[in-house]
Design an enzyme around this catalytic site. Structure first.
Site, PDB file in Angstrom:
ATOM      1  CB  ALA A 246      -0.979  -0.040   1.171  1.00  0.00           C
TER       2      ALA A 246
ATOM      3  NE  ARG B  50      -2.993  -4.141  -6.678  1.00  0.00           N
ATOM      4  CZ  ARG B  50      -2.361  -4.904  -5.775  1.00  0.00           C
ATOM      5  NH1 ARG B  50      -1.173  -4.553  -5.318  1.00  0.00           N
ATOM      6  NH2 ARG B  50      -2.919  -6.014  -5.342  1.00  0.00           N
TER       7      ARG B  50
ATOM      8  CG  ASP C 157      -3.394  -3.522   1.010  1.00  0.00           C
ATOM      9  OD1 ASP C 157      -3.016  -4.510   1.647  1.00  0.00           O
ATOM     10  OD2 ASP C 157      -2.797  -3.076   0.011  1.00  0.00           O
TER      11      ASP C 157
ATOM     12  CG  ASN D 189      -2.938  -7.145   5.022  1.00  0.00           C
ATOM     13  OD1 ASN D 189      -2.344  -6.300   4.342  1.00  0.00           O
ATOM     14  ND2 ASN D 189      -2.295  -8.157   5.554  1.00  0.00           N
TER      15      ASN D 189
HETATM   16  O1  MRU Z   1      -1.166  -7.294  -3.446  1.00  0.00           O
HETATM   17  P1  MRU Z   1      -0.073  -6.653  -2.629  1.00  0.00           P
HETATM   18  O2  MRU Z   1       1.216  -7.397  -2.660  1.00  0.00           O
HETATM   19  O3  MRU Z   1       0.087  -5.190  -2.976  1.00  0.00           O
HETATM   20  O4  MRU Z   1      -0.635  -6.708  -1.141  1.00  0.00           O
HETATM   21  C1  MRU Z   1       0.120  -6.095  -0.132  1.00  0.00           C
HETATM   22  C2  MRU Z   1      -0.424  -6.300   1.230  1.00  0.00           C
HETATM   23  O5  MRU Z   1      -1.470  -6.870   1.420  1.00  0.00           O
HETATM   24  C3  MRU Z   1       0.359  -5.694   2.350  1.00  0.00           C
HETATM   25  O6  MRU Z   1       0.170  -6.443   3.511  1.00  0.00           O
HETATM   26  C4  MRU Z   1      -0.132  -4.257   2.601  1.00  0.00           C
HETATM   27  O7  MRU Z   1      -0.132  -3.523   1.425  1.00  0.00           O
HETATM   28  C5  MRU Z   1       0.697  -3.572   3.625  1.00  0.00           C
HETATM   29  S1  MRU Z   1       2.315  -3.168   3.015  1.00  0.00           S
HETATM   30  C6  MRU Z   1       3.104  -2.286   4.229  1.00  0.00           C
END
Ligand code: MRU
Length: 346
Positions: free
Chosen positions: A48, A89, A237, A247
């Site tokens: 995120a 996204r 997220d 998340n």
């Molecule tokens: O699909 P992604 O790899 O972007 O998902 C990321 C996550 O779910 C992380 O846990 C979240 O973004 C926190 S990152 C500090």
């Protein structure tokens, strides 16, 4: 040694292509908003806070490219870029949060020259990047308060330097503990289907010489039953006003398991991940991704598999009441979260 996922040097934006890790470690340049959108969609850059940071830099790159056009046209071009990046996204609110900060800059100076606004946009993007790093360092310091020493931590997905401005949220707490010579060991959930745990977290921990063990996602339950997990730590997220959070898919299951086994379970996130416009997790949009992501590790190259039903949500919602707390740069919030969150935003 922490590896920065995002570099901004001489007005150029570089990211580590995270789809290549751990086979290859390579920086790639993003020289337009379109390229940045593709990189975000394809998860070359993900996590995120990292998504928000690159989107802010992409706004600067487009602003710079258009620095000679007339003010009204510039505004229109920037709004188009804003909308393009916003769609890349849907779940991580840090994307909208960072884009709004840049939009506020070009909306707020109607009388200034385009050249001046471009300079302001640049410094805002740099600030967003730096502020995330600083926030993560504060999260790490706050997180140490709940970490037993010695301890076994279980984590999900990737929340490290790759996912942020260069330190990490949940993984940042683990880095801070390692720096303080805590005796820690980390169980790393593989994180199906795309293996952000296996490919990225496991890689980051090994780079930093932190003791760790890779497990399949379905191993977490029996590890907890066997008393091998002291604390569960993950990121977020998007966090709703009431503390419900989105998340990586599998987080909800982990938090239910932790509750069932009486194991503390914390989310760690900067306040840029909190969406004050939504009341609860019901309002968080969940990204649905391509079925090929799930099927690709099997031999699905036949017509039956290609026509099969596959459900591939990228995130799930963890209800606020089963969390032990949310660790932010402003301290640790506990259930019920709404008052504390609202006061912090005031
Ligand atoms: O699909 P992604 O790899 O972007 O998902 C990321 C996550 O779910 C992380 O846990 C979240 O973004 C926190 S990152 C500090």
């Amino acid at each position: 040694m922490i590896t920065p996922a995002i570099k901004f040097e001489q007005n150029k934006l570089f990211i580590i292509d995270q789809t290549l890790i751990p086979s290859k470690f390579e920086y790639t340049t993003l020289s337009s908003a379109e390229e940045t959108c593709d990189a975000i969609r394809e998860l070359k850059v993900r996590g995120a806070p990292a998504i928000g940071i690159v989107a802010a830099y992409a706004m600067f790159i487009e602003a710079q490219r258009n620095h000679t056009i007339e003010r009204k046209q510039f505004q229109k071009r920037m709004d188009q870029t804003f909308n393009l990046l916003l769609k890349s996204r849907p779940t991580a609110i840090n994307l909208k949060w960072a884009l709004m900060r840049i939009k506020n800059i070009y909306d707020s100076y109607p009388d200034q020259s385009v050249q001046n606004i471009v300079k302001h946009i640049r410094s805002e993007a740099v600030d967003i990047h730096k502020e995330d790093y600083d926030a993560c360092k504060k999260i790490a310091k706050n997180g140490l308060k709940i970490l037993p020493n010695p301890c076994n931590i279980l984590t999900h997905c990737n929340t490290g330097s790759l996912a942020t401005g260069g330190w990490g949220t949940a993984l940042g707490i683990i880095y801070a503990a390692a720096e303080k010579k805590y005796k820690i060991h980390v169980y790393v959930d593989e994180t199906r289907p795309l293996g952000q745990g296996a490919r990225l977290t496991f890689w980051e921990l090994m780079q930093n010489k932190i003791p760790c063990t890779l497990i399949t996602d379905s191993t977490a339950a029996s590890l907890m039953k066997d008393g091998k997990v002291d604390v569960v730590l993950f990121g977020a997220d998007r966090i709703a006003k009431n503390g419900d959070l989105a998340n990586k898919i599998g987080t909800y299951g982990l938090s239910v398991l932790a509750k069932a086994h009486n194991i503390p379970c914390y989310a760690a996130a900067p306040t840029s991940t909190i969406d004050m416009s939504i009341k609860s997790g019901n309002d968080i949009p969940i990204e649905q991704r391509n079925k090929a992501e799930i099927l690709k590790i099997y031999d699905y190259n036949n017509s039956q598999y290609n026509k099969s039903n596959v459900y591939n949500p990228a995130f799930d919602i963890t209800p606020a009441e089963i969390l032990s707390g949310i660790i932010t740069e402003f301290g640790i919030f506990h259930y019920p979260f709404e008052d504390k969150i609202t006061k912090t935003f005031r």
